[in-house]
Design a protein around this motif. Sequence first.
Motif, PDB file in Angstrom:
ATOM      1  N   THR B  14      39.205  41.235  42.678  1.00  9.34           N
ATOM      2  CA  THR B  14      39.198  39.859  43.117  1.00  9.34           C
ATOM      3  C   THR B  14      37.936  39.155  42.674  1.00  9.34           C
ATOM      4  O   THR B  14      37.952  38.033  42.221  1.00  9.34           O
ATOM      5  N   LEU B  15      36.858  39.872  42.799  1.00 13.71           N
ATOM      6  CA  LEU B  15      35.592  39.229  42.539  1.00 13.71           C
ATOM      7  C   LEU B  15      35.149  39.417  41.106  1.00 13.71           C
ATOM      8  O   LEU B  15      34.095  38.969  40.710  1.00 13.71           O
ATOM      9  N   GLN B  31      43.068  37.053  46.275  1.00 13.21           N
ATOM     10  CA  GLN B  31      43.149  36.568  47.643  1.00 13.21           C
ATOM     11  C   GLN B  31      42.154  35.460  47.978  1.00 13.21           C
ATOM     12  O   GLN B  31      42.324  34.798  48.989  1.00 13.21           O
ATOM     13  N   VAL B  32      41.147  35.289  47.163  1.00 10.65           N
ATOM     14  CA  VAL B  32      40.158  34.251  47.487  1.00 10.65           C
ATOM     15  C   VAL B  32      40.839  32.898  47.642  1.00 10.65           C
ATOM     16  O   VAL B  32      40.530  32.124  48.545  1.00 10.65           O
ATOM     17  N   ARG B  34      43.549  32.114  48.801  1.00 11.01           N
ATOM     18  CA  ARG B  34      44.207  31.926  50.078  1.00 11.01           C
ATOM     19  C   ARG B  34      43.361  31.118  51.045  1.00 11.01           C
ATOM     20  O   ARG B  34      43.852  30.442  51.926  1.00 11.01           O
ATOM     21  N   TYR B  35      42.066  31.279  50.899  1.00 15.44           N
ATOM     22  CA  TYR B  35      41.170  30.651  51.869  1.00 15.44           C
ATOM     23  C   TYR B  35      40.574  29.349  51.352  1.00 15.44           C
ATOM     24  O   TYR B  35      39.691  28.790  51.962  1.00 15.44           O
ATOM     25  N   LEU B  36      41.016  28.932  50.191  1.00 15.23           N
ATOM     26  CA  LEU B  36      40.428  27.727  49.624  1.00 15.23           C
ATOM     27  C   LEU B  36      41.373  26.541  49.736  1.00 15.23           C
ATOM     28  O   LEU B  36      42.561  26.647  49.481  1.00 15.23           O
TER      29      LEU B  36
END
Lengths: 159, 562
Positions: B14-15, B31-32, B34-36
Amino acid sequence: MKVTLESSDGQVFTVDKEVAELSVIIKEMLVIEQANQDHPIPLLNVGAVELAKVIEYCEHHRNDPTIDDDEDYDSRKKPIEMDDWDKQFTIVNKEMMFELILAANSMQVKPLLHLGCRYAADIVKRMSPTEIRDLFQIDDDFTPEEQDKIEWEKQWTKL
Amino acid sequence: MLGQRGVSTPSRSTLNLIHTGWQPPPSKSFQVTRYLERDSLAHCSRVSAQWHQLFNPLLWHKVLFRVPQDFSRQGYLVKTLDLHLGNIPAEQRDHIRHCCLHLRTVHLHFQLLSPLVLHQLFEPTAQNGFVGQSIESLEIYVTEFSVIPLILPWLIFVRRAGYLESLQRLTLGNGQALGEKQQVNVEDVLEYLRVFPTTRMLCFRRIPIGESCHDFVLEKVRGEYGNDDKTRKEVGGKEHNNNDQVDEKQHKQQPLQKLGPTLIETYPLKDLDIYPRTISVLSCLLQKTPDLDKLYIRKIGDPEILPIIQQACPKLRNFRYVGKGNSNSSSSSDLGEFGWQTFFPNYPWMESLHFENTLVVDRTLHTVSEYCSRYLRYLTLFMGTKVCTTTLLQVLQSCTALECLRCTTHAISGDLFHHTNRWACLESLQRIQQLPRLETLSIRGSGFMIEALLDQDDLCSTTTAGSKETFMEDDSLPCLSFSTLLSPPPSPSSLSRLCYKMLKDITMPKFEHKVITLQKLKALLESMPRVEYINFHDGYDEEAREWLRVHRPNLDMGVNVW
């Protein structure tokens, strides 16, 4: 049953098997190398500091239900709630957290990876492109034509 | 063996995108995002060429209000479309519907929509994304009413032609005040349900649903309302004529047949928002939708609706009733009293209640707090409320699952937070603090005291009202670091307590004076760690206002306080 893990800088950690198995990679390795458990499992790209932190996380979450990682990224499911312990856990400096995310990724500790993603998202949130570039040391490599296209995009993507 | 850091890191990372040497990972592990929020995604897409590749497709998932020029390459990515289509030239509209073939949610707004354009936009062809098989939700708003009655028949036609197969939610809306004859026919609604049997949500907002042959004489004879036989038309098995000329509004009238409950075809509709012209309209719709979970009834001022709902919809968990209001006629309230006392005992699992433009009296709320206390999470009393303090307290006391209480009223009888009623004030606060899940609190009345929100320990050393504050400071709060003047030894009980743990929104009545000092403000904010919206109008004093401006610029204050 205990399992020993060795960090990239040679430190050895002994943990319960069920704790170590929160890492998908270790779980798989334990299946394959069942016969050969005398040697510590080497984690070549996880340093001792990060490994200790990962283990701390796994110890705390050892009884959590496993999360299903295979859902679509645009799934409408609510993001996972962080509990107070998780919040405390993420109060570390950025570099540490990024190292942890990499460690979680290489060891495939999925809940920790999720937590890290959430943390990363919180950092990136509200940052301008320039700030993001500075943070991650990325070069602005758009060609002038691409730059034009992006100016157009700006117009319709903002709310 | 695990891979070496920095050397061809696994694509699942992911990173990796953040460090060097990354490749766009497969979406499912990414998944990052998802929170943006959308604006963050937009910023990310402007970081570098590679980030652009990664983030730009995500931006195309939603096209909201602003229209990209060219959909030809990314149009297939668009899932949600929300546009004022009426402002878009015809060629661009066609371009959009031809390119966006995977739409799921479509909201279209028009000032004016001619039948011809309606037919073109929703033309049943495979190249038209607006009738695509992936569409689940369709909302059409037209300010000018005349085309609205044609929409249902046209959608029925489209569906019969083999399109819009996944459509589950339909919303129609308009922006005009409507005359007596302007309505959508209930026969069309029933036909729609028959042709789209898996519909989960139907929402007609303020559009009246009436019978095709509107009998005004009947409407005046109120006694006839409850008598379904006289007004309900037999609609089952009626052959509907669906050709392009949908302006035919004349429906065949057939003699009534009495249908036993077992013979009535039912549909799994969950969510209905309706303004029924008559009782019988409501009755014949509800009889076919026994699974309703949410019901939103507007404007019909007849208490007879309650027994009908009660009989037809045993599974309701969300109920909104918006009455006619008093503007219509003074006699609207003379229709008789709503029998809430016999209605609510049938719904012990009620989660959400909303009353608006209708008289809510103490007795109503007593019933609610007696029978619906266990699961009630949202309670809104908006316009027309006449309840006294004790009743509200009773609600707060018994409904422990309450997350949101809004009581917007000009006629609160009794003073919930009035200083002359100190007992009530403190009592009510204790109740509020005992609601662990309360997220929204909105009360409007008169004579509110700021002390009502703060525990006495927070502000007053003794119980004597109005004394000077001794203020607790929590050193861990960075915002407090600059004011080191007042720090009395904190009592442990007071520091550990966060009174309004989950509170996100709070709205309070106007103050007569600028009563919120900096100390009070800080104590308040400290007790509400999650607050995002805090509206005390302009009740702040200069110092508090300045502090807010500097230290909490992102807090939504509802009004511009500086």
